[in-house]
Design a protein around this motif. Structure first.
Motif, mmCIF file in Angstrom:
data_model
loop_
_atom_site.group_PDB
_atom_site.id
_atom_site.type_symbol
_atom_site.label_atom_id
_atom_site.label_comp_id
_atom_site.label_asym_id
_atom_site.label_seq_id
_atom_site.Cartn_x
_atom_site.Cartn_y
_atom_site.Cartn_z
ATOM 1 N N PHE A 1 0.880 -1.169 0.000
ATOM 2 C CA PHE A 1 0.000 0.000 0.000
ATOM 3 C C PHE A 1 0.919 1.221 0.000
ATOM 4 O O PHE A 1 1.719 1.384 0.918
ATOM 5 C CB PHE A 1 -0.924 -0.022 1.222
ATOM 6 C CG PHE A 1 -1.744 1.228 1.326
ATOM 7 C CD1 PHE A 1 -2.707 1.519 0.377
ATOM 8 C CD2 PHE A 1 -1.552 2.124 2.370
ATOM 9 C CE1 PHE A 1 -3.445 2.692 0.448
ATOM 10 C CE2 PHE A 1 -2.294 3.296 2.452
ATOM 11 C CZ PHE A 1 -3.240 3.584 1.489
ATOM 12 N N PRO A 2 0.831 2.057 -1.054
ATOM 13 C CA PRO A 2 1.834 3.117 -1.237
ATOM 14 C C PRO A 2 1.301 4.546 -1.099
ATOM 15 O O PRO A 2 1.224 5.278 -2.075
ATOM 16 C CB PRO A 2 2.268 2.878 -2.686
ATOM 17 C CG PRO A 2 0.987 2.431 -3.363
ATOM 18 C CD PRO A 2 0.101 1.828 -2.318
ATOM 19 N N SER B 1 -8.416 0.477 -0.834
ATOM 20 C CA SER B 1 -7.130 -0.012 -1.321
ATOM 21 C C SER B 1 -6.390 -0.805 -0.228
ATOM 22 O O SER B 1 -5.758 -1.832 -0.503
ATOM 23 C CB SER B 1 -6.304 1.183 -1.794
ATOM 24 O OG SER B 1 -5.019 0.792 -2.179
ATOM 25 N N ILE C 1 -0.909 -3.082 -7.260
ATOM 26 C CA ILE C 1 -2.302 -2.720 -7.517
ATOM 27 C C ILE C 1 -2.512 -1.224 -7.346
ATOM 28 O O ILE C 1 -2.100 -0.645 -6.340
ATOM 29 C CB ILE C 1 -3.209 -3.526 -6.574
ATOM 30 C CG1 ILE C 1 -3.014 -5.022 -6.875
ATOM 31 C CG2 ILE C 1 -4.662 -3.129 -6.726
ATOM 32 C CD1 ILE C 1 -3.566 -5.920 -5.815
ATOM 33 N N MET D 1 -13.272 13.182 -2.449
ATOM 34 C CA MET D 1 -12.279 12.230 -1.992
ATOM 35 C C MET D 1 -10.873 12.659 -2.378
ATOM 36 O O MET D 1 -9.916 11.999 -2.024
ATOM 37 C CB MET D 1 -12.590 10.868 -2.622
ATOM 38 C CG MET D 1 -12.266 9.712 -1.736
ATOM 39 S SD MET D 1 -13.510 9.468 -0.523
ATOM 40 C CE MET D 1 -14.493 8.287 -1.398
ATOM 41 N N SER D 2 -10.767 13.766 -3.100
ATOM 42 C CA SER D 2 -9.422 14.189 -3.487
ATOM 43 C C SER D 2 -8.737 14.852 -2.291
ATOM 44 O O SER D 2 -9.323 15.695 -1.610
ATOM 45 C CB SER D 2 -9.507 15.134 -4.683
ATOM 46 O OG SER D 2 -8.679 16.255 -4.469
ATOM 47 N N LYS D 3 -7.496 14.446 -2.063
ATOM 48 C CA LYS D 3 -6.777 15.007 -0.910
ATOM 49 C C LYS D 3 -6.597 16.509 -1.069
ATOM 50 O O LYS D 3 -6.619 17.244 -0.083
ATOM 51 C CB LYS D 3 -5.422 14.315 -0.762
ATOM 52 C CG LYS D 3 -5.554 12.973 -0.059
ATOM 53 C CD LYS D 3 -4.198 12.386 0.276
ATOM 54 C CE LYS D 3 -3.582 11.757 -0.947
ATOM 55 N NZ LYS D 3 -2.342 11.038 -0.642
#
Ligand code: ATP
Ligand code: MG
Length: 568
Positions: free
Chosen positions: A34-35, A49, A232, A272-274
């Motif tokens: 998870f990146p 995610s 992913i 949902m955009s940071k």
């Protein structure tokens, strides 16, 4: 962690992995990561995610999932975010063991890789400005033009790249670009920038570097270094996959992970955009990243959402290849379903109206037994004090009730939950405003516990508290943060902020709560009978002075909506 969900999910990614395992690709290993980029707090989309990546590792024998901070853009990053991200993932119930990595740990390695490309004639230093690079790139319809610097010799490029690293050039004066194909139909392949000069201090490497790799360059190599098998990511990276593969192929690295894209989660009535969430925080539209109205993990936690309910939500929405918007009512349904089983019931009156029981002895009080959760008798009972002066909900009384209003009205009998039948016999109003300020009622001592012995029926059951025993507290009611189903649909005259809901927060400061609630600690969640689920706010509560957040109301709109969804 406990997994109550029994059937293991199936989707196109799980099918790919199952096939890979069958053909013994990657020697039967499943290794995901998870990146996150530490430039904001995690939100419910990230949870999707996280559940997917950590879930795949957990489902497969020997499977592993790394946490890797993708910290290649120091100008927007902060340690506050690094810490919050880790605590949010742990809270969700996932663990990376000793596999915490930072792309910045690979800066030396990444630099070596870039040098290797230069030496192969696969990368060059370009002096075009950002604006010129854009112009030269062409469009989807027109091929790009070669940069005049594209033909620099390998030696010249090596020397220039070294000078870039040594800090000999100013920000923006040149970049390192991969030499691929300026006429590729894929814009990402038209000599993408892989290193840029940024004279900024990095939160981990300090001032050691003044050049930083781009996401596309760093990501695939980081995946490869860590031995990731399935990389992913979300759909917007589909067009970047040829570049991902090109870089790894040209470098000839042993480990070449497979990039797989899935559709990101979009949720109605929120963004949902940071970048947008940060705006809401910075401009004070919300009180912080953990404002209970935010779709962030920390906001949801403060609101009263549990890890189980969020994991359950992520499982229900599934993983697919097509973009869609999920109804926020489904998220609410998941927490409601969880709390219906788990949350103790209590009584609280949000907008109190005083009720005097005329025929109840003045100096008398008694304890009445109430169920802590009718859905689960094992949760036991508690005693609720009852006395002559009570509070009921203001909206549970109407002097002139319309046809379908069955609650209290002059001359009408109703049940007080776990207590008695009462009948309204008088109304007291404020002389000036005419507002009803007090009701007089009589009770039937034969109905103790709330049941009549003569089979007499009443049509309504009200919650209540004893005035002398209850305590005053603040309760916060939340509504959707936006009034528009898709606030991302901006136009020439309206930005997403124009769709902010002016009544997304309603603070009620004179609520009257059952005495047992004075003991509640931060994070505790209750059902307030007939009203919804409420959680003790972890920031603003103090000892014996809890502030409550409404997690969700009792009415389930999702149950209604889902009836109309055609089944496949
Ligand atoms: P934003 O566009 O809001 O800045 P991001 O994608 O850049 O978000 P990252 O920190 O890079 O945020 O995301 C980490 C991981 O979470 C990535 O693999 C990304 O694809 C995934 N992710 C981000 N948003 C969503 C979402 N809405 N649904 C599913 N996965 C997401
Ligand atoms: Mg990203």
């Amino acid at each position: 962690m406990s997994r109550t969900e029994s059937v293991s999910p199936s989707d196109f990614i799980r099918n790919i992995i199952a096939n890979d395992l069958e053909s013994n690709k990657n020697e039967g290993r499943v290794h995901t990561r998870f990146p996150p980029e530490p430039n904001g707090y995690l939100h419910i989309g990230h949870a999707k995610s996280i559940c997917l990546n950590f879930g795949l590792a957990a489902e497969n024998k020997g499977g592993l999932c790394n946490l890797r901070f993708d910290d290649t853009n120091p100008s927007k990053e902060d340690v506050e975010y690094i810490e919050s991200i880790q605590s949010d993932i742990r809270w969700l119930g996932f663990d990376w063991d000793d596999r915490l990595f930072y792309a910045s740990d690979y800066f030396e390695n990444l630099y070596e890789c870039a040098v290797k490309l230069v030496k192969k004639g696969n990368a060059y230093v370009c002096d075009l400005s950002v604006e010129e690079i854009k112009q030269y790139r062409g469009t989807l319809k027109e091929p790009g033009k070669n940069s005049p610097y594209r033909t620099r010799s390998i030696d010249e490029n090596l020397a220039l790249f070294e000078s870039m690293r040594a800090g000999e050039f100013e920000d923006g004066s040149c970049v390192l670009r991969a030499k691929i194909d300026m006429s590729s139909p894929n814009l990402n392949m038209r000599d993408p920038v892989i290193y840029r000069i940024l004279e900024v201090t990095h939160h981990r490497t300090g001032t050691r570097w003044c050049i930083y790799p781009t996401y596309d360059f760093a990501h695939c190599i980081s995946d490869s270094i860590e031995g990731i098998t399935h990389s992913i990511c979300t759909l917007e990276f589909e067009d970047h996959r040829p570049l991902y593969d090109w870089i790894l192929d040209e470098l000839g690295l042993d480990c070449h992970p497979q990039q797989i894209e899935f559709a990101r989660l979009n949720l109605s009535y929120t963004v949902m955009s940071k970048r947008k969430l940060l705006k809401l925080v910075e401009e004070g539209h919300v009180t912080g990243w953990d404002d209970p109205r935010m779709p962030t993990i920390s906001g949801l936690r403060r609101r009263g959402y549990t890890p189980e309910s969020i994991r359950n939500f992520c499982e229900r929405i599934g993983v697919a290849k097509r973009e869609s918007q999920v109804d926020i009512a489904l998220l609410e349904h998941c927490i409601r379903e969880y709390l219906n089983r788990k949350a103790p019931r209590m009584m609280a009156v949000l907008r109190p109206l005083r009720v005097i029981i005329d025929n109840y002895p003045e100096d008398h009080e008694e304890e009445l037994e109430a169920l802590n959760n009718p859905e689960d008798p094992s949760m036991g009972t508690r005693n609720v004090p009852f006395s002559r002066v009570l509070h009921i909900e203001r909206e549970d009384f109407l002097e002139d009730p319309p046809k379908k209003f069955f609650r209290l009205a002059p001359g009408r009998e109703v049940r007080l939950r776990y207590a008695y039948y009462i009948t309204c016999v008088g109304v007291v109003r404020d002389e000036q405003t005419g507002e009803v300020v007090e009701l007089h009622c009589v009770y039937d001592p034969e109905t103790r516990g709330g049941w009549s012995t003569d089979g007499r029926k009443v049509k309504a059951t009200l919650h209540w508290v004893s005035a002398a025993h209850s305590f005053q507290a603040e309760v916060r009611l939340f509504n959707h943060l936006f009034t528009k189903e898709n606030p991302d649909e901006e136009n020439k005259t309206q930005s997403f902020k124009d769709f902010l809901n002016p009544i997304s927060l309603e603070r009620l400061t004179s609520c009257c709560l059952e005495p047992a609630l004075a003991e509640a600690s931060p994070g505790d969640i209750y059902q307030f009978e007939r009203l919804g689920y409420f959680c003790v706010d972890s920031n603003d509560s103090s000892d014996r002075k809890p502030v409550f957040n409404r997690t969700v109301t009792l009415r389930d709109t999702w149950a209604k909506i889902s009836k109309n969804i055609p089944r496949p």
